[in-house]
Design a protein around this motif. Structure first.
Motif, short mmCIF file in Angstrom:
data_model
loop_
_atom_site.label_atom_id
_atom_site.label_comp_id
_atom_site.label_asym_id
_atom_site.label_seq_id
_atom_site.Cartn_x
_atom_site.Cartn_y
_atom_site.Cartn_z
N THR A 120 0.84 -1.19 0.00
CA THR A 120 0.00 0.00 0.00
C THR A 120 0.88 1.24 0.00
O THR A 120 1.74 1.39 0.87
CB THR A 120 -0.92 0.03 1.24
N PHE A 121 0.63 2.12 -0.97
CA PHE A 121 1.27 3.43 -0.98
C PHE A 121 0.19 4.46 -0.71
O PHE A 121 -0.83 4.51 -1.40
CB PHE A 121 1.93 3.72 -2.33
N SER A 122 0.38 5.27 0.33
CA SER A 122 -0.61 6.27 0.71
C SER A 122 -0.11 7.66 0.40
O SER A 122 1.08 7.96 0.55
CB SER A 122 -0.91 6.16 2.22
N ILE A 123 -1.03 8.51 -0.03
CA ILE A 123 -0.73 9.92 -0.26
C ILE A 123 -1.61 10.73 0.67
O ILE A 123 -2.84 10.57 0.68
CB ILE A 123 -0.97 10.32 -1.72
N VAL A 124 -0.98 11.61 1.46
CA VAL A 124 -1.72 12.43 2.42
C VAL A 124 -1.39 13.89 2.18
O VAL A 124 -0.38 14.24 1.56
CB VAL A 124 -1.38 12.04 3.87
N GLY A 125 -2.25 14.76 2.69
CA GLY A 125 -2.06 16.19 2.57
C GLY A 125 -3.39 16.89 2.70
O GLY A 125 -4.45 16.26 2.68
N GLU A 126 -3.34 18.22 2.83
CA GLU A 126 -4.55 18.99 2.97
C GLU A 126 -5.37 18.97 1.67
O GLU A 126 -4.86 18.66 0.60
CB GLU A 126 -4.19 20.44 3.32
N SER A 127 -6.64 19.33 1.79
CA SER A 127 -7.50 19.41 0.61
C SER A 127 -6.90 20.39 -0.39
O SER A 127 -6.43 21.46 -0.02
CB SER A 127 -8.90 19.89 1.01
N GLY A 128 -6.91 20.00 -1.67
CA GLY A 128 -6.37 20.85 -2.70
C GLY A 128 -4.90 20.65 -2.98
O GLY A 128 -4.32 21.37 -3.80
N CYS A 129 -4.29 19.64 -2.35
CA CYS A 129 -2.85 19.44 -2.55
C CYS A 129 -2.54 18.66 -3.83
O CYS A 129 -1.39 18.60 -4.26
CB CYS A 129 -2.23 18.74 -1.34
N GLY A 130 -3.54 18.02 -4.43
CA GLY A 130 -3.32 17.30 -5.68
C GLY A 130 -3.39 15.79 -5.58
O GLY A 130 -3.22 15.09 -6.58
N LYS A 131 -3.68 15.26 -4.40
CA LYS A 131 -3.64 13.81 -4.23
C LYS A 131 -4.73 13.10 -5.04
O LYS A 131 -4.48 12.04 -5.64
CB LYS A 131 -3.70 13.44 -2.75
N SER A 132 -5.93 13.65 -5.09
CA SER A 132 -6.99 13.02 -5.88
C SER A 132 -6.72 13.14 -7.38
O SER A 132 -7.11 12.26 -8.16
CB SER A 132 -8.35 13.63 -5.54
N THR A 133 -6.06 14.21 -7.79
CA THR A 133 -5.70 14.35 -9.20
C THR A 133 -4.75 13.25 -9.62
O THR A 133 -4.86 12.70 -10.73
CB THR A 133 -5.05 15.73 -9.45
N ILE A 134 -3.81 12.87 -8.75
CA ILE A 134 -2.90 11.77 -9.05
C ILE A 134 -3.69 10.49 -9.26
O ILE A 134 -3.41 9.72 -10.19
CB ILE A 134 -1.86 11.60 -7.92
N THR A 135 -4.69 10.25 -8.43
CA THR A 135 -5.52 9.06 -8.58
C THR A 135 -6.20 9.04 -9.94
O THR A 135 -6.23 8.01 -10.63
CB THR A 135 -6.59 9.01 -7.48
N ARG A 136 -6.75 10.17 -10.36
CA ARG A 136 -7.44 10.25 -11.64
C ARG A 136 -6.47 10.08 -12.81
O ARG A 136 -6.82 9.50 -13.84
CB ARG A 136 -8.18 11.59 -11.75
N LEU A 137 -5.24 10.56 -12.65
CA LEU A 137 -4.24 10.37 -13.70
C LEU A 137 -3.87 8.90 -13.84
O LEU A 137 -3.78 8.37 -14.95
CB LEU A 137 -2.99 11.20 -13.37
N ILE A 138 -3.68 8.22 -12.72
CA ILE A 138 -3.33 6.80 -12.76
C ILE A 138 -4.49 5.98 -13.31
O ILE A 138 -4.30 5.01 -14.05
CB ILE A 138 -2.90 6.31 -11.37
#
Length: 326
Positions: A53-71
């Motif tokens: 499991t690789f987790s990405i954390v950070g405040e809202s708007g940091c880009g983590k969900s965009t990475i998910t959509r790109l993958i």
């Protein structure tokens, strides 16, 4: 959890995504406004070993969900690469599990039909048997396939979403805040299910969350994002026990401590800067307690500081791997 030195299933290299958020052309002509671009993801690199499991954390708007959509292929990268390394040259099957299972399940379909959708190539009897087996795998009854989504609780609907992902024979699950809409007790049940399925089926997870307590339970490696960039990345236990980047340290201060609930906490000062106008140099410097002059001028690059931990921070003393006092 599987060991971190397993062969990579996903390799992300210098991934960037820029969105054009400009006003319509005619409005820009009238107001003489220029184009507005947001760099939601900015030069991010990481790999996910198979079965981890690789987790990405950070405040809202940091880009983590965009990475998910790109993958997931829902967005095209502006720059960089995403490589899937299937065994024996086979393609890698991936599925997303969303934050809100209600929105991802057709309310007019019985859940058996929703789960069976990726298996339309199979004979009907085989599909029915497979749906029952998948429901059992995620802790539901085979007969539940005749019910509709509204007949289940939030936690049960998330289990159905996981069963549907497994129906597509996915080996990579993209988990975008999959427990944030659930009660704490239900969160624990879903997390235990995910952990059990990973151990039994060898699944690989990309886990997106703002809840650090949840991430700590499930993750093998963690990436901390700030305004589109990774600022720290390394083994989960190491990052949680000895955070290097000042932003990571301040994030971890937000986790409640049952043994010491009244401990002194350093609040995360200021608001997240606008991605339309990010600060020069290190984007975190306006909020950083260790900010120096160089932080205002030069953007720090990710570098290895100690035993498989990468950090982007000018204040890090490479010899100690810890922030130096300004």
């Amino acid at each position: 959890m599987k060991q971190d030195n397993a062969a990579a299933l996903v390799e992300v290299t210098d991934l960037s995504k820029t969105f054009d958020v400009s006003a319509p052309f005619l409005q820009r002509v009238v107001t003489r406004a220029g184009r507005k671009l947001v760099r939601a993801v900015d030069g991010v690199s990481f790999s996910i070993p198979r079965g981890t499991t690789f987790s990405i954390v950070g405040e809202s708007g940091c880009g983590k969900s965009t990475i998910t959509r790109l993958i997931a292929g829902l967005e095209a990268p502006s720059e960089g690469r995403i490589d899937f390394v299937g065994q024996g040259g086979k393609p890698v099957h991936l599925q997303m599990v969303f934050q809100d299972p209600v929105g991802s399940l057709n309310p007019r379909w019985r859940i058996g039909r929703s789960i069976a959708e990726p298996m339309r190539h199979l004979p009907r009897a085989e599909r029915r048997a497979r749906v029952g087996a998948l429901l059992s795998t995620v802790g539901l009854a085979p007969g539940d396939g005749t019910k509709y989504p509204h007949e289940f609780s939030g936690g049960q609907r998330q289990r159905i979403s996981i069963a549907r992902a497994l129906a597509a024979e996915a080996e990579l699950l993209l988990l975008d805040e999959p427990t944030s809409a659930l009660d704490v007790s239900v969160q624990a049940q879903v997390l235990n299910l995910l952990k059990d399925l990973q151990q039994r089926l060898g699944l690989t997870y990309l886990f997106i969350s703002h809840n650090l307590s949840v991430v700590r339970f499930l993750t093998d490696r963690i990436g901390v994002m700030y305004l589109g960039r990774l600022v720290e990345e390394g083994p989960g236990r190491t990052v949680f026990d000895r955070p290097r980047h000042p932003y990571t340290q301040l994030l971890l201060e937000t986790i409640p401590d049952i043994e010491n609930p009244n401990r002194d906490r350093a609040p995360l000062a200021g608001d997240l800067p606008s991605p339309l106008n990010p600060p020069p140099g290190c984007a975190f410097h306006p909020r950083c307690p260790l900010a120096m002059e160089i932080c205002k001028r030069e953007r720090p690059e990710m570098r290895m500081v100690e035993s498989d931990v990468r950090v982007a921070c000018h204040a890090i003393d490479v010899g100690s791997g810890q922030p130096a006092q300004a």
